[in-house]
Scaffold this motif. Sequence first.
Motif, short mmCIF file in Angstrom:
data_model
loop_
_atom_site.label_atom_id
_atom_site.label_comp_id
_atom_site.label_asym_id
_atom_site.label_seq_id
_atom_site.Cartn_x
_atom_site.Cartn_y
_atom_site.Cartn_z
N PRO A 119 0.75 -1.09 0.07
CA PRO A 119 -0.07 -0.04 0.05
C PRO A 119 0.89 1.22 -0.09
O PRO A 119 0.83 2.19 -0.67
CB PRO A 119 -0.89 -0.11 1.11
CG PRO A 119 -0.88 -1.46 1.57
CD PRO A 119 0.24 -2.28 1.03
N GLU A 120 1.92 1.37 0.77
CA GLU A 120 2.95 2.51 0.72
C GLU A 120 3.47 2.71 -0.67
O GLU A 120 3.58 3.97 -1.28
CB GLU A 120 3.87 2.30 1.57
CG GLU A 120 3.58 2.86 3.07
CD GLU A 120 4.93 2.72 3.79
OE1 GLU A 120 5.29 3.75 4.56
OE2 GLU A 120 5.54 1.83 4.18
N ILE A 121 3.84 1.37 -1.50
CA ILE A 121 4.47 1.85 -2.77
C ILE A 121 3.45 2.52 -3.86
O ILE A 121 3.74 3.20 -4.56
CB ILE A 121 4.97 0.27 -3.32
CG1 ILE A 121 6.20 -0.15 -2.41
CG2 ILE A 121 5.57 0.65 -4.71
CD1 ILE A 121 6.75 -1.62 -2.75
N SER A 157 12.35 -12.36 4.23
CA SER A 157 12.32 -13.62 4.11
C SER A 157 10.99 -14.06 3.23
O SER A 157 11.15 -15.03 2.45
CB SER A 157 11.93 -14.07 5.42
OG SER A 157 10.70 -13.79 5.86
N GLU A 158 10.33 -12.99 2.53
CA GLU A 158 9.33 -13.09 1.71
C GLU A 158 9.57 -14.02 0.51
O GLU A 158 8.84 -14.93 0.23
CB GLU A 158 8.37 -11.91 1.58
CG GLU A 158 7.54 -11.85 2.70
CD GLU A 158 6.22 -11.01 2.18
OE1 GLU A 158 5.74 -11.05 1.00
OE2 GLU A 158 5.96 -10.09 2.99
N PRO A 159 10.78 -13.51 -0.31
CA PRO A 159 10.86 -14.42 -1.56
C PRO A 159 11.16 -15.83 -1.23
O PRO A 159 10.94 -16.78 -2.03
CB PRO A 159 12.22 -13.67 -2.19
CG PRO A 159 12.17 -12.39 -1.39
CD PRO A 159 11.57 -12.46 -0.01
N PHE A 160 11.66 -16.11 0.09
CA PHE A 160 12.03 -17.62 0.19
C PHE A 160 10.74 -18.26 0.86
O PHE A 160 10.77 -19.48 0.55
CB PHE A 160 13.16 -17.37 1.28
CG PHE A 160 14.46 -17.03 0.90
CD1 PHE A 160 15.38 -17.32 0.20
CD2 PHE A 160 14.71 -15.50 1.23
CE1 PHE A 160 16.59 -17.05 -0.33
CE2 PHE A 160 15.65 -14.85 1.00
CZ PHE A 160 16.85 -15.51 0.24
N ASN A 190 3.40 -8.56 -6.52
CA ASN A 190 3.51 -8.25 -5.22
C ASN A 190 4.83 -7.52 -5.09
O ASN A 190 5.98 -8.09 -5.16
CB ASN A 190 3.64 -9.84 -4.49
CG ASN A 190 3.61 -9.43 -3.13
OD1 ASN A 190 4.03 -8.61 -2.40
ND2 ASN A 190 3.55 -10.89 -2.41
N PHE A 191 4.64 -6.15 -5.22
CA PHE A 191 5.79 -5.29 -5.52
C PHE A 191 6.80 -5.53 -4.45
O PHE A 191 7.97 -5.63 -4.87
CB PHE A 191 5.35 -3.97 -5.28
CG PHE A 191 4.70 -3.45 -6.57
CD1 PHE A 191 5.51 -3.03 -7.44
CD2 PHE A 191 3.15 -3.44 -6.63
CE1 PHE A 191 4.70 -2.44 -8.84
CE2 PHE A 191 2.66 -3.09 -8.17
CZ PHE A 191 3.23 -2.37 -8.83
N HIS A 192 6.62 -5.60 -3.03
CA HIS A 192 7.76 -5.59 -2.28
C HIS A 192 8.48 -6.83 -2.42
O HIS A 192 9.55 -6.75 -2.41
CB HIS A 192 7.33 -5.33 -0.76
CG HIS A 192 6.42 -6.45 -0.04
ND1 HIS A 192 5.06 -6.41 -0.22
CD2 HIS A 192 6.70 -7.58 0.56
CE1 HIS A 192 4.41 -7.52 0.20
NE2 HIS A 192 5.38 -8.36 0.64
N LEU A 193 7.79 -7.80 -2.46
CA LEU A 193 8.46 -9.11 -2.90
C LEU A 193 9.55 -9.26 -3.90
O LEU A 193 10.27 -9.90 -4.04
CB LEU A 193 7.21 -10.31 -2.86
CG LEU A 193 7.87 -11.61 -3.10
CD1 LEU A 193 6.84 -12.57 -2.55
CD2 LEU A 193 8.08 -12.14 -4.68
N ILE A 194 8.82 -8.73 -5.10
CA ILE A 194 9.52 -8.72 -6.24
C ILE A 194 10.89 -7.81 -5.94
O ILE A 194 12.17 -8.31 -6.44
CB ILE A 194 8.89 -8.18 -7.42
CG1 ILE A 194 7.80 -8.98 -7.95
CG2 ILE A 194 9.92 -7.68 -8.68
CD1 ILE A 194 6.77 -8.51 -8.86
#
Lengths: 321, 300
Positions: free
Chosen positions: B62-64, B82-85, B263-267
């Motif tokens: 939401p911030e992005i 840790s999200e990409p993992f 999923n912006f922050h993950l990417i």
Amino acid sequence: MSTITKDGVSSPAPAKASPAKPRRGLRGSPTFNFWLFTGPFLIGLAIFVYLPILWSLYLSFFEARFTVTPSEFVGLDNYVTMLTDEEFIRSLVTFTIFAVFIVPLTWGTSLGLALMVNRLRFMRAFFRSVFFLPTAVSYVAASLVWKMSIFSGVRFGMLNTFLSLFGIDNTAWLASPDPPWYWLVILTVRLWLQAGFYMILFIAALQNIPQELYEAASIDGAKPGWQTFWHITLPQLRATSTAVILLLLVAAYQAFDEFFNLLNKTTWGRPPLVELYYKALGDSQDYGAGSAGALILTVLICLVTLLQGKFMGFGRGEESK
Amino acid sequence: MTTTTTPPSDRVDRVDVSAKPRRVRSGSVIGSTGLYLATGIAALLFLIPFYLIVRNALMTDPEITGEEWKWFPTDIQWGNVSEPFDDPSVDFARSLWNSAVVGVLHTVGTLLFCSLAGYGLARIPYQHANKVFYMVLGTLMVPTAVTFVPSFVLVSSLGWIDTYRGLIIPGLFSGFTCFLFRQYFLGFPKELEEAARVDGLGYMGAYWRVVVPNSLNFFAAMATITFISGWNSFLWPLVIGQDPSAWTVQVALSNYTTGQTVNFHLIFMATAISILPLVFVFLFLQRWLVQGIAQTGIKG
């Protein structure tokens, strides 16, 4: 001798006799050693470079869809198909536009950065590192940033946010070929990624220019700045410039990553390599026509390179050294 | 060979690009301020993409994507690391491992084959050496487009699709790297090898015991360049890595852009992680890297 380590790797047993003269026999003969050194590399080159090229040449004369052991000889049909294929021709045009812009743009930017960094008195290493750092980033990663953050076609995209300060509406940078904003995205991403590398080559060349030339020029009354740049720096950089332009052209011909990742779902803005990727490995798997297209491309590259050599005198600079 | 800032004076082409400018300038304060201003602005522009990667990686979505542009995250989301993992759609850890294996073996193999060949071409007197050299040089003119389809077919008929062999071996025989090694060895002081030969070493012995130990700077530079290009290469891994278990990190990243949900922050976290090893390699080995590029013989 201090540099000799005790356990040299797989070195042939040193012959005892006549150490100063070239040794007789197999192990001492230059011919044997030449092949010993170059053989493994050349075998690999033959299998993984020359064999594919010849295979490509062979396939280009055959009808070869979904198969690489074709039986039907079709002569030059594949070449005619490709040269009348609108999409392939368009990809050649795309490449030409790309090269016409990216080569001078990178040449100018990297030379400009080199001149700036070279004139700095403090923090040269810092600024050189900043400009060089993008070399470490992959085209895939950079394309992601360009597509999803800077040139994101929505309101929160960086450039759109910035432009909205001036009351300019959202621009969908990659969404349509008209107006062709996608070129701005394509050109800036490559410029950012490669300018630093060529800057290093120019800095090295700038440091090689004899200082006496500038001193002599100033005695002759040349003003530092534009005059010395035009009459001394630029001519002295000639060999480097030629090499840089050649490398830039070769790199531009190989363009794939950023086009593939930025314009994945679109039909416009496909350079030859992307076009051939879809043609040969896509749904139709047309190896014959794909090979013909690849060879047409090679002939074009050789022609451009030879022409460039003729106009810019590639190699002349090296002979004068 | 030395790693200090003093350039060895016995060789003209040993350029130390980090040396201080030789010209003493009496340039005006205004001129020098302008120069620093221009360089500073250019540097900021070059750093923006790095900033964006870090910013987006440590923000919430939401911030992005919010109405208002934020320069910094309100709350730094360290949990994003840790999200990409954890993402089940792409085995990110596996792709990093694949890239590391491919990158290291690609580098070792390329250096071994290309340096030996480069030395042979530069130094061993053989009457047809020039013809062989032109054969190697000729491959530089051949675009990837010509070789990638038949190479793919070749590799698949060998059963090497989705294997490390398929990812690594075809890329080891780089005409360009061989060419760079040849250029370097042409400038290597002959006296050292001759001394070794007088001491009774063969060509191989002199190469391993004298030439290589005295060329570690150049080898380090070439290793860095080769590792970077191996880690960053995309087209070949894309063609060979058909099964997700054989994806390199670049193919995995590319897959995020074509995925269904964004999923912006993950990417961006994945992008940041993929760049981090290279930035470290880069910053630590920069001196060698810069000198190596300056020494490659592509210069005036």
